[in-house]
Design a protein around this motif. Structure first.
Motif, PDB file in Angstrom:
ATOM      1  N   ILE A 346       0.872  -1.175   0.000  1.00  0.00           N
ATOM      2  CA  ILE A 346       0.000   0.000   0.000  1.00  0.00           C
ATOM      3  C   ILE A 346       0.910   1.227   0.000  1.00  0.00           C
ATOM      4  O   ILE A 346       1.846   1.305   0.806  1.00  0.00           O
ATOM      5  CB  ILE A 346      -0.937   0.035   1.226  1.00  0.00           C
ATOM      6  CG1 ILE A 346      -1.836  -1.203   1.245  1.00  0.00           C
ATOM      7  CG2 ILE A 346      -1.797   1.292   1.215  1.00  0.00           C
ATOM      8  CD1 ILE A 346      -2.735  -1.283   2.466  1.00  0.00           C
ATOM      9  N   GLU A 400      -7.909   6.002   3.592  1.00  0.00           N
ATOM     10  CA  GLU A 400      -8.690   5.864   2.358  1.00  0.00           C
ATOM     11  C   GLU A 400      -7.970   6.504   1.181  1.00  0.00           C
ATOM     12  O   GLU A 400      -8.071   6.023   0.046  1.00  0.00           O
ATOM     13  CB  GLU A 400     -10.071   6.494   2.545  1.00  0.00           C
ATOM     14  CG  GLU A 400     -10.956   5.764   3.532  1.00  0.00           C
ATOM     15  CD  GLU A 400     -11.237   4.327   3.109  1.00  0.00           C
ATOM     16  OE1 GLU A 400     -11.349   4.097   1.889  1.00  0.00           O
ATOM     17  OE2 GLU A 400     -11.334   3.457   3.985  1.00  0.00           O
ATOM     18  N   ARG A 402      -4.672   6.636   0.831  1.00  0.00           N
ATOM     19  CA  ARG A 402      -3.625   5.682   0.463  1.00  0.00           C
ATOM     20  C   ARG A 402      -4.193   4.510  -0.332  1.00  0.00           C
ATOM     21  O   ARG A 402      -3.605   4.070  -1.322  1.00  0.00           O
ATOM     22  CB  ARG A 402      -2.933   5.169   1.724  1.00  0.00           C
ATOM     23  CG  ARG A 402      -2.109   6.199   2.479  1.00  0.00           C
ATOM     24  CD  ARG A 402      -1.572   5.593   3.770  1.00  0.00           C
ATOM     25  NE  ARG A 402      -0.796   4.388   3.485  1.00  0.00           N
ATOM     26  CZ  ARG A 402      -0.537   3.447   4.397  1.00  0.00           C
ATOM     27  NH1 ARG A 402      -1.020   3.580   5.632  1.00  0.00           N
ATOM     28  NH2 ARG A 402       0.183   2.382   4.072  1.00  0.00           N
ATOM     29  N   LEU A 403      -5.366   4.015   0.103  1.00  0.00           N
ATOM     30  CA  LEU A 403      -5.977   2.900  -0.620  1.00  0.00           C
ATOM     31  C   LEU A 403      -6.433   3.331  -2.010  1.00  0.00           C
ATOM     32  O   LEU A 403      -6.299   2.572  -2.983  1.00  0.00           O
ATOM     33  CB  LEU A 403      -7.159   2.348   0.186  1.00  0.00           C
ATOM     34  CG  LEU A 403      -6.799   1.583   1.470  1.00  0.00           C
ATOM     35  CD1 LEU A 403      -8.055   1.217   2.232  1.00  0.00           C
ATOM     36  CD2 LEU A 403      -5.991   0.328   1.151  1.00  0.00           C
ATOM     37  N   SER A 406      -3.399   3.407  -4.099  1.00  0.00           N
ATOM     38  CA  SER A 406      -2.826   2.070  -4.285  1.00  0.00           C
ATOM     39  C   SER A 406      -3.644   1.247  -5.264  1.00  0.00           C
ATOM     40  O   SER A 406      -3.093   0.417  -6.001  1.00  0.00           O
ATOM     41  CB  SER A 406      -2.734   1.352  -2.936  1.00  0.00           C
ATOM     42  OG  SER A 406      -1.924   2.078  -2.029  1.00  0.00           O
ATOM     43  N   PHE A 407      -4.964   1.459  -5.284  1.00  0.00           N
ATOM     44  CA  PHE A 407      -5.818   0.717  -6.214  1.00  0.00           C
ATOM     45  C   PHE A 407      -5.644   1.186  -7.649  1.00  0.00           C
ATOM     46  O   PHE A 407      -6.213   0.578  -8.566  1.00  0.00           O
ATOM     47  CB  PHE A 407      -7.284   0.861  -5.811  1.00  0.00           C
ATOM     48  CG  PHE A 407      -7.621   0.187  -4.515  1.00  0.00           C
ATOM     49  CD1 PHE A 407      -6.818  -0.817  -4.010  1.00  0.00           C
ATOM     50  CD2 PHE A 407      -8.733   0.563  -3.785  1.00  0.00           C
ATOM     51  CE1 PHE A 407      -7.123  -1.434  -2.803  1.00  0.00           C
ATOM     52  CE2 PHE A 407      -9.049  -0.049  -2.596  1.00  0.00           C
ATOM     53  CZ  PHE A 407      -8.241  -1.052  -2.090  1.00  0.00           C
ATOM     54  N   ALA A 413      -2.038  -4.377  -3.084  1.00  0.00           N
ATOM     55  CA  ALA A 413      -3.408  -4.060  -2.658  1.00  0.00           C
ATOM     56  C   ALA A 413      -4.365  -4.056  -3.837  1.00  0.00           C
ATOM     57  O   ALA A 413      -5.516  -4.500  -3.709  1.00  0.00           O
ATOM     58  CB  ALA A 413      -3.432  -2.706  -1.949  1.00  0.00           C
ATOM     59  N   ARG A 414      -3.908  -3.574  -4.973  1.00  0.00           N
ATOM     60  CA  ARG A 414      -4.777  -3.555  -6.153  1.00  0.00           C
ATOM     61  C   ARG A 414      -5.105  -4.963  -6.620  1.00  0.00           C
ATOM     62  O   ARG A 414      -6.268  -5.270  -6.937  1.00  0.00           O
ATOM     63  CB  ARG A 414      -4.117  -2.767  -7.279  1.00  0.00           C
ATOM     64  CG  ARG A 414      -4.921  -2.757  -8.561  1.00  0.00           C
ATOM     65  CD  ARG A 414      -4.379  -1.785  -9.569  1.00  0.00           C
ATOM     66  NE  ARG A 414      -5.264  -1.670 -10.730  1.00  0.00           N
ATOM     67  CZ  ARG A 414      -5.161  -0.725 -11.657  1.00  0.00           C
ATOM     68  NH1 ARG A 414      -4.209   0.190 -11.560  1.00  0.00           N
ATOM     69  NH2 ARG A 414      -5.999  -0.684 -12.668  1.00  0.00           N
ATOM     70  N   GLU A 417      -7.491  -6.567  -4.034  1.00  0.00           N
ATOM     71  CA  GLU A 417      -8.831  -5.990  -4.165  1.00  0.00           C
ATOM     72  C   GLU A 417      -9.550  -6.556  -5.392  1.00  0.00           C
ATOM     73  O   GLU A 417     -10.753  -6.863  -5.332  1.00  0.00           O
ATOM     74  CB  GLU A 417      -8.724  -4.468  -4.276  1.00  0.00           C
ATOM     75  CG  GLU A 417     -10.040  -3.738  -4.509  1.00  0.00           C
ATOM     76  CD  GLU A 417     -10.846  -3.581  -3.247  1.00  0.00           C
ATOM     77  OE1 GLU A 417     -12.025  -3.202  -3.347  1.00  0.00           O
ATOM     78  OE2 GLU A 417     -10.301  -3.836  -2.151  1.00  0.00           O
ATOM     79  N   ASP A 498       1.055  -3.461   6.411  1.00  0.00           N
ATOM     80  CA  ASP A 498       0.110  -3.316   5.298  1.00  0.00           C
ATOM     81  C   ASP A 498      -0.501  -4.664   4.911  1.00  0.00           C
ATOM     82  O   ASP A 498      -1.693  -4.739   4.582  1.00  0.00           O
ATOM     83  CB  ASP A 498       0.819  -2.698   4.095  1.00  0.00           C
ATOM     84  CG  ASP A 498       1.270  -1.266   4.369  1.00  0.00           C
ATOM     85  OD1 ASP A 498       0.707  -0.635   5.280  1.00  0.00           O
ATOM     86  OD2 ASP A 498       2.201  -0.794   3.678  1.00  0.00           O
ATOM     87  N   LEU A 502      -4.537  -5.804   4.947  1.00  0.00           N
ATOM     88  CA  LEU A 502      -5.290  -6.512   3.916  1.00  0.00           C
ATOM     89  C   LEU A 502      -5.953  -7.764   4.483  1.00  0.00           C
ATOM     90  O   LEU A 502      -7.080  -8.105   4.100  1.00  0.00           O
ATOM     91  CB  LEU A 502      -4.371  -6.886   2.757  1.00  0.00           C
ATOM     92  CG  LEU A 502      -3.780  -5.727   1.944  1.00  0.00           C
ATOM     93  CD1 LEU A 502      -2.856  -6.262   0.856  1.00  0.00           C
ATOM     94  CD2 LEU A 502      -4.879  -4.873   1.331  1.00  0.00           C
ATOM     95  N   ARG A 505      -8.991  -6.571   6.210  1.00  0.00           N
ATOM     96  CA  ARG A 505      -9.993  -6.050   5.276  1.00  0.00           C
ATOM     97  C   ARG A 505     -10.726  -7.169   4.545  1.00  0.00           C
ATOM     98  O   ARG A 505     -11.925  -7.039   4.256  1.00  0.00           O
ATOM     99  CB  ARG A 505      -9.295  -5.127   4.267  1.00  0.00           C
ATOM    100  CG  ARG A 505     -10.227  -4.386   3.317  1.00  0.00           C
ATOM    101  CD  ARG A 505      -9.413  -3.517   2.367  1.00  0.00           C
ATOM    102  NE  ARG A 505     -10.235  -2.812   1.415  1.00  0.00           N
ATOM    103  CZ  ARG A 505     -10.764  -1.611   1.589  1.00  0.00           C
ATOM    104  NH1 ARG A 505     -10.536  -0.968   2.733  1.00  0.00           N
ATOM    105  NH2 ARG A 505     -11.506  -1.044   0.659  1.00  0.00           N
TER     106      ARG A 505
END
Length: 696
Positions: A346, A400, A402-403, A406-407, A413-414, A417, A498, A502, A505
C-alpha cells in the motif's frame, strides 16, 4: 344534366377525402404499432418503466392509506392489463402527455417526501392509522375474502354525502349491491368482487369529517402534489366506455371522498405520520423514484473511459457461447495464487507526497490520470476540491487516500482488491439463489454429488449445517505467497503492517510464507511453510505450519514461492495471478461459467480439459505510449496468437497467468504449477508442452 358534372366532382372529392382520412388512420395505426414494437423490444426502457411504476405505486398506496387502497389497486390492475398489450395502452392513454401531467408531479412529490419526511415529528396524540382501517371495515361491512353474500348485513343509508353527489354511479351501484344481496344463493365470488366494485359501501354512509385544527404545511403540500398527480392521471385517460370510464370514476372517488386523504385532515395527518415512522425506507424509495424520473440520459453514462471499457466488454462477452452455470453448491471450486516478494503493498503518505524530477507528486499524477475517479472519491469522503490536498492526509482520510492511490498503481493491494471481487460476486449470486445461513440442504434436482453432500451434512452430528461463509470458503480461496513475510514481521517492516491490514480487510484472504528458525547453536535452521489469516482484531492467526525437508528456494524464487503454497489451496482448479494484474466484479460474475469448462462433456476419445485460457487486460497501458505498446504486444501474443494456436491449430504450449488449470493434474506432474530447478530455468511454456505431450 347541367349539374351532373358538379355532382360527379363532389362525389370524387368526397371519396378523396374519405381516402385521405383512411390513409391518415392507417398511418396513425402504423405509428402506434411501431411504438408498441419499440416498447416491447427495448428491455432497458421496459425495466425502467416497471421500476418507476412499482416505486410510485408503493409510495402512493402508503400515502393514501387503507381508505383508498381498493380504488388504487383496481386502477393499477386495469393499467397493467393495458400495458401487457401496448396497443391497448396507446388507445386508452395519451402517452405524449404522461411526462407533463403525471411524471413531473410524481417527481415533485417524491422530492418533497425525500426532503421533509425525516424532519417530521410524529404527534403522539394523533389518531393511529390502524383505527381508520378498523373503522372502515366496521362501517362499510365490506365482504371478506371467504364470506358469502347472504351473511353480509347491508347498512342503512343515512343520506348522500358530497363524495356520492359527484357521480350517480355510486348511488346506482349501491342499489345494485342491495338488490344482488337479496338474491338467494349468491356466490362468494360476488361478495369478493364487491370489495373492488364501484358499488362498495365505503362511498356511502360517509359522515362529514371534522378538521383536526392543526396547521400542518407538510401534510397540505403533500395533498396538493398528490392531487396534481391524480388530476393529471385523469387528464391522460381517454374518455370512453369500459375500463377507461371505470378508471376515471375511481380517480374521481379518490379525489372527492370526504373521509379520504384530500378532505379529512386528521386522516391525512395519520397517513403522513405512518410514513414518518418508517422515514429511512420511504426516503430511500422516494429519492430513487425522483432520480429515475429526473436524471437526464447524459448523467447516467459513465464519466471515465475505464468504466465505459469495462461495461462495453462485459456486455459484449455475454454474447459468447458460455457454459450454463451450475448451482452455487455444485460449482467447481477455485483457488487463486499470487507470488509476492518485497514489492509495494500500500502506498504510504510519504510515497504520495514524494516528487519526481519534474516536481510532480505521485498523488497529483494519479489525480491527473484518473480525474473522474478522484472527483468521485472526494464526493464519497465529503471533501471539497479547494481543500482536498490538505484534508486528504488528515487522520480521518489518510488511510482511504492511500488505498485510493494504491488501487490505481501497481501494488499488491490492487491485485488483492481485484481478486477478492470473486467473493463479492459469489455473495451476490448466493443471495439471488436464496442461499441463506440456515440449513442449506437442496431438495431440488441437482448433481448427485451435491445431493449426497447435502444429505451427509444433514445427517452428520458434528456438521449439521453449512453457513454461507463456509460455502464461500469451499468455493473460492485466495492465497498470497509472501515469501519473506516472516522476516518482515521480525524486522517491523511497514509492509508487514500493510499485509496485516489486507488480512483484516478481507476475511477470506490467506497469506503463505516460508519461515526460517534456528534449531541449535551451530546455525542449523528449520524451514516451515506457514499459512496465516486475519483474526478480526488487526492481527494474524496461524492456521497451518508444515515443516519442509529443507530450504524451498532451490532454484528460481518465484516458481518455488508458488509451489510450496499449493498444499494450502483448497479448490479443484488453480489460477496463478501476477502482482501487475487486476480483477473486476462484473467479470467475477462469470467465474462459474469459466470453471464449468472443466466439466463440459467432451467427445468420445477426446482428452480432458486441463488448462482454460482467457484474455489478459494490462491496466498500465494508459500510463505512457511505451506502456500502451507493451499492452498491445500482450494483446497480440496472449489473446490473439494463443487463441489461434489453441483452435484450430491445437498446438498451444503457453499458459498465461490469468489462465485456470486443473490443480490435481499440475500438482502431481513433475514440475508443479510452474517448473523450477536448481540447474536450469524452466519456462512456463513447459506446462502447455507437458499437457500436449500427455494429450491433455
Amino acid at each position: 344534366a347541367a349539374y351532373r358534372p358538379l355532382a360527379r366532382a363532389h362525389e370524387e372529392l368526397r371519396g378523396g377525402s374519405d381516402d385521405g382520412a383512411r390513409r391518415a388512420r392507417d398511418a396513425a395505426r402504423a405509428v402506434d404499432d411501431d411504438l408498441a414494437s419499440a416498447l416491447r423490444a427495448d428491455v432497458v426502457a421496459t425495466e425502467a418503466v416497471d421500476e418507476v411504476k412499482e416505486l410510485a405505486t408503493c409510495l402512493v398506496l402508503r400515502l393514501l392509506g387503507s381508505i383508498h387502497k381498493d380504488d388504487v389497486v383496481a386502477v393499477i390492475s386495469i393499467v397493467e392489463k393495458w400495458v401487457r398489450g401496448p396497443e391497448a395502452l396507446l388507445k386508452h392513454v395519451a402517452v405524449e402527455d404522461l411526462h407533463k401531467a403525471i411524471l413531473a408531479p410524481i417527481a415533485q412529490l417524491a422530492a418533497l417526501l425525500a426532503g421533509g419526511l425525516q424532519k417530521r415529528k410524529v404527534d403522539a396524540d394523533a389518531t393511529p392509522l390502524a383505527a381508520y382501517a378498523n373503522g372502515i371495515s366496521s362501517e362499510s361491512q365490506v365482504p371478506s375474502e371467504d364470506a358469502s353474500a347472504e351473511n353480509v348485513e347491508q347498512p342503512q343509508h343515512a343520506g348522500m354525502s358530497r363524495s356520492v353527489s359527484t357521480s350517480g354511479l355510486a348511488q346506482l351501484g349501491s342499489s345494485l349491491l342491495a338488490e344482488s344481496s337479496e338474491v338467494p344463493g349468491a356466490s362468494p365470488r360476488a361478495g369478493r368482487a364487491a370489495k373492488y366494485s364501484l358499488s362498495s359501501t365505503k362511498y356511502v354512509n360517509a359522515p362529514a369529517p371534522a378538521d383536526d385544527g392543526r396547521n400542518d404545511p407538510f401534510r397540505d403540500a403533500l395533498r396538493d402534489k398528490l392531487r396534481s398527480v391524480l388530476t393529471g392521471a385523469k387528464g391522460c385517460v381517454n374518455k370512453g366506455g369500459g375500463f377507461a370510464q371505470e378508471v376515471l370514476d375511481r380517480l374521481t372517488f379518490v379525489l372527492a371522498n370526504e373521509r379520504g386523504f384530500f378532505w379529512d385532515a386528521s386522516y391525512a395527518g395519520s397517513c403522513v405520520d405512518a410514513l414518518a415512522l418508517d422515514a429511512a425506507l420511504c426516503c430511500r424509495l422516494a429519492s430513487k423514484l425522483k432520480n429515475l424520473i429526473t436524471t437526464p440520459q447524459r448523467k447516467t453514462e459513465p464519466k471515465g473511459p475505464e468504466a465505459t471499457r469495462r461495461l462495453t466488454f462485459f456486455v459484449n462477452s455475454l454474447l459468447m457461447d458460455l457454459p450454463p452455470p451450475p448451482p452455487l453448491d455444485a460449482a467447481v471450486s477455485l483457488t487463486t495464487l499470487t507470488p509476492f516478494y518485497s514489492e509495494d503493498v500500500i502506498l504510504s503518505a510519504g510515497d504520495l507526497r514524494r516528487k519526481n524530477a519534474d516536481g510532480v507528486t505521485t498523488l497529483l499524477y494519479l489525480q491527473t490520470l484518473y480525474k473522474a475517479d478522484w472527483h468521485a472519491f472526494l464526493e464519497r469522503r465529503g471533501l471539497s476540491e479547494t481543500r482536498a490536498h490538505a484534508e486528504c492526509f488528515s487522520p480521518a482520510h489518510v488511510l482511504e487516500t492511500r488505498l485510493w492511490a494504491s488501487f490505481r498503481a501497481q501494488t499488491l493491494a490492487r491485485t488483492v482488491e481485484g481478486m477478492m471481487q470473486n467473493e463479492a460476486a459469489l455473495r451476490l449470486l448466493a443471495r439471488l439463489e436464496r442461499v441463506n445461513d440456515a440449513r442449506r440442504a437442496r431438495r431440488r434436482r441437482g448433481p448427485r454429488a451435491s445431493r449426497r453432500y447435502a444429505a451427509a451434512c444433514d445427517e452428520s452430528p458434528t456438521h449439521p449445517h453449512i453457513t454461507l461463509d463456509d460455502l464461500l470458503k469451499l468455493k473460492f480461496g485466495y492465497v498470497v505467497t509472501c515469501q519473506i513475510y516472516g522476516r518482515q514481521r521480525k524486522q517491523a517492516d511497514p509492509k508487514a503492517d500493510d499485509i496485516e491490514l489486507l488480512l483484516t480487510r478481507f476475511p477470506l484472504l490467506r497469506v503463505a510464507y516460508i519461515d526460517e528458525q534456528r534449531v541449535n547453536r551451530s546455525g542449523a535452521s528449520a524451514f516451515y511453510s506457514v499459512l496465516v489469516k486475519g483474526d478480526g482484531k488487526r492481527g494474524v492467526a496461524e492456521v497451518y505450519r508444515v515443516r519442509l525437508p529443507g530450504n524451498a528456494i532451490i532454484g528460481e524464487g518465484k516458481p518455488e514461492n508458488q509451489n510450496h503454497a499449493i498444499v494450502f489451496t483448497r479448490g479443484e482448479t488453480l489460477q496463478t495471478i501476477d502482482m501487475n494484474q487486476d480483477g473486476f466484479f462484473e467479470e467475477a460474475l462469470k467465474t462459474r461459467n469459466l470453471t464449468q469448462e472443466f466439466r463440459t462433456p467432451r467427445p468420445a476419445g477426446a482428452p480432458p480439459v486441463t488448462i482454460v485460457g482467457f484474455r489478459e487486460h494490462i491496466f498500465t497501458g494508459s500510463v505512457s505510449s511505451l506502456a500502451n505498446y507493451m499492452a498491445l504486444q500482450e494483446l497480440s501474443f496472449v489473446t490473439l496468437g494463443q487463441r489461434v494456436l489453441a483452435d484450430p491449430l491445437r498446438m498451444r504450449l503457453h499458459y498465461g497467468h490469468p489462465d485456470i488449470f486443473d490443480k490435481l493434474w499440475f500438482a502431481t506432474y513433475r514440475f508443479g504449477a510452474r517448473g523450477a530447478r536448481a540447474f536450469a530455468r524452466v519456462n512456463k511454456k513447459v506446462g502447455g508442452w507437458r499437457c500436449r505431450r500427455r494429450r491433455r
